[in-house]
Design a protein around this motif. Structure first.
Motif, mmCIF file in Angstrom:
data_model
loop_
_atom_site.group_PDB
_atom_site.id
_atom_site.type_symbol
_atom_site.label_atom_id
_atom_site.label_comp_id
_atom_site.label_asym_id
_atom_site.label_seq_id
_atom_site.Cartn_x
_atom_site.Cartn_y
_atom_site.Cartn_z
ATOM 1 N N TYR B 138 27.905 21.405 64.404
ATOM 2 C CA TYR B 138 26.641 20.855 63.911
ATOM 3 C C TYR B 138 26.664 20.482 62.433
ATOM 4 C CZ TYR B 138 24.607 22.457 68.286
ATOM 5 O OH TYR B 138 24.327 22.648 69.614
ATOM 6 N N ILE B 139 27.531 21.121 61.676
ATOM 7 C CA ILE B 139 27.500 20.883 60.234
ATOM 8 C C ILE B 139 28.732 20.122 59.746
ATOM 9 C CG2 ILE B 139 27.324 21.990 57.958
ATOM 10 C CD1 ILE B 139 24.838 22.317 59.861
ATOM 11 N N PRO B 142 29.891 16.409 62.040
ATOM 12 C CA PRO B 142 29.061 15.220 61.809
ATOM 13 C C PRO B 142 29.256 14.634 60.416
ATOM 14 C CG PRO B 142 27.761 16.955 62.812
ATOM 15 C CD PRO B 142 29.083 17.579 62.453
ATOM 16 N N GLN B 143 29.506 15.499 59.434
ATOM 17 C CA GLN B 143 29.715 14.987 58.081
ATOM 18 C C GLN B 143 31.138 14.465 57.907
ATOM 19 O OE1 GLN B 143 27.860 17.214 54.760
ATOM 20 N NE2 GLN B 143 27.221 18.670 56.303
#
Lengths: 243, 230
Positions: B138-139, B142-143
């Motif tokens: 989730y962190i 995606p980045q």
């Protein structure tokens, strides 16, 4: 006792960052930790939710030993809120999603419940209109308030603040301190690393002064400011209060 | 005798045998890419692992596949491994060769993407009680994705053409089929021109797709909202 730190010693290689630190934070207490930069104050607060490991001693949060390998750290951390110097909002998520994510995937709340909590907290930190924006669209002070809301959304037992206003422009400091003062008044258990002595004086129940990895002073706020027992504390306060 | 036979050129341009080769090139690229991405992701994680053995293995893998000629890898898999009793069909050997090689390059691209995400993001996610797996999903990813997309696109462009090396083990992709026809009909220039046109068509098409992906993930992060269900 909410947070119980006993004889904590930590090394970075040969360098002893924390030397036999012992203190505690009771339920509902607001403890401010201050000290010169590099004194170990940020390291100490990061040890509390095991973001930093330590070699000796013990830290208990709500009775659970942080350094015990059997401790479920994600579970423990989900019950301790933390706010960082650089906000650390997730830039790829909207403000709302920043606050909802951990509620959803860590606590398993429904989307509705998470959203309700999010709206309520955004309202409380005065940012209800910004829910769908992205972190980069907010000022530093606003981002830090979102970060506080994100931590509060987990309904934490205690909140840790690691220099929450150090990266802010001066005009934004008070909006963040106001939110923190509100929390303190409501009885939130807080451990705060900060240089904002005016704020500390008005909200802290106890003051801790750390220098070179040692807890030099640990006393009720009024005492701490009126007469320092240790010359190092007096020297530090002299420097930071005089301008 | 003329130098260039237009009729032959146009015949080959629509020749089903050649078109079949184009289709093979496309699916070889897709399958090798997907396998390469999955494998490359795990190699990237291994390179960042706390375990020295995992790091060492990942390092060795990348060193081996980036340090030996790509042309040789399918040949070894197809012709040398049977000596050890490990037999693969042409298609299997071609896919394995391409995927293993692609994974070595992609793992470095993925690793660079992961490392571009500031450490503070992981710390903040950890402080919220997320597990390492949730943080990755989730962190971090995606980045990292934004950083990964441009070099990944270049890698796909390369892979479209790289599939041609499997012709050496007689994998019937575009180049191999072109060569087969050349041996039958001797229209060398016309056939290579047809092959070149199809390779150019594929890479141009991909450039177009890549630009769309980059536009989507590059400048508006708003598209990555949290809509996923638990």
């Amino acid at each position: 006792m909410m947070i119980e730190i006993t004889g904590v010693t930590k090394y970075y290689g040969q360098f002893e960052v924390l030397k036999n630190c012992t203190t505690h934070v009771d339920k509902g207490e607001v403890v401010v930790v201050c000290g010169p930069s590099g004194s170990g104050k940020s390291t100490l607060i990061k040890c509390v939710n095991a973001l930093e490991p330590f070699q000796k001693g013990s830290i208990r949060v709500d009775g659970i030993e942080v350094s015990d390998p059997a401790t479920d750290l994600p579970d423990l951390r989900s019950r301790v809120g933390m706010v960082f110097q650089n906000f650390e909002l997730f830039p790829h998520l909207s403000i709302e999603a920043n606050i909802m994510l951990a509620q959803r995937i860590v606590l398993g709340r429904t989307e509705d419940a998470a959203r309700r909590q999010t709206i309520e907290l955004l309202d409380r930190v005065g940012l209800a209109d910004h829910a769908t924006k992205f972190p980069a669209q907010l000022s530093g002070g606003q981002q830090q308030r979102v970060a506080i809301a994100r931590a509060l959304a987990m309904n934490p037992l205690a909140m840790l603040f690691d220099e929450p206003t150090s990266a802010l422009d001066p005009e934004m400091i008070s909006e963040v301190l106001d939110v923190m003062t509100g929390l303190a008044r409501e009885g939130m258990t807080m451990m705060i690393v900060t240089h904002e002595m005016g704020f500390a004086r008005s909200v802290a129940t106890r003051m801790i002064f750390i220098d070179r990895g040692e807890i030099v002073e640990d006393r009720p706020t009024e005492d701490f400011f009126s007469h320092q027992q240790n010359p190092r504390t007096a020297a530090f306060l002299g420097k930071i209060l005089h301008h | 005798m003329s130098f260039w036979r237009w009729s032959g050129f146009f015949d080959y341009l629509t020749n089903p045998f050649i078109l079949g080769g184009v289709a093979t090139t496309i699916w070889l690229t897709c399958v090798a890419l997907i396998c390469g991405l999955v494998l490359g992701f795990f190699i990237a994680l291994m390179r960042r692992s706390g375990m020295a053995a995992a790091r060492g293995m990942a390092w060795f893998y990348i060193w081996l596949f980036r340090g030996t000629p790509l042309l040789v890898q399918p040949i070894v898999i197809y012709t040398a491994l049977p000596q050890l009793g490990i037999r693969f069909s042409v298609v299997q050997a071609a896919l394995i060769g391409l995927a293993l090689n692609e994974a070595a390059y992609l793992s470095e691209i993925i690793r660079a993407g992961i490392e571009a995400v500031p450490e503070g993001q992981t710390r903040a996610a950890r402080a919220l009680g997320m597990t390492e797996r949730q943080i990755m999903r989730y962190i971090v990813m995606p980045q990292a994705f934004k950083v990964i997309i441009p070099p990944l696109g270049n890698s796909v462009n390369g892979l479209l053409k790289t599939t041609s090396v499997t012709s050496v083990i007689s994998m019937e992709e575009l180049l191999r089929r072109t060569q087969v026809l050349i041996q039958e009909q001797f229209m060398v220039l016309e056939l290579f021109a047809v092959a070149a046109i199809y390779y150019l068509l594929l890479t141009t098409l991909w450039d177009f797709i890549q630009r769309r992906i980059e536009r989507r993930f590059g400048h508006s992060s708003s598209s990555v909202a949290l809509t996923e269900k638990r």
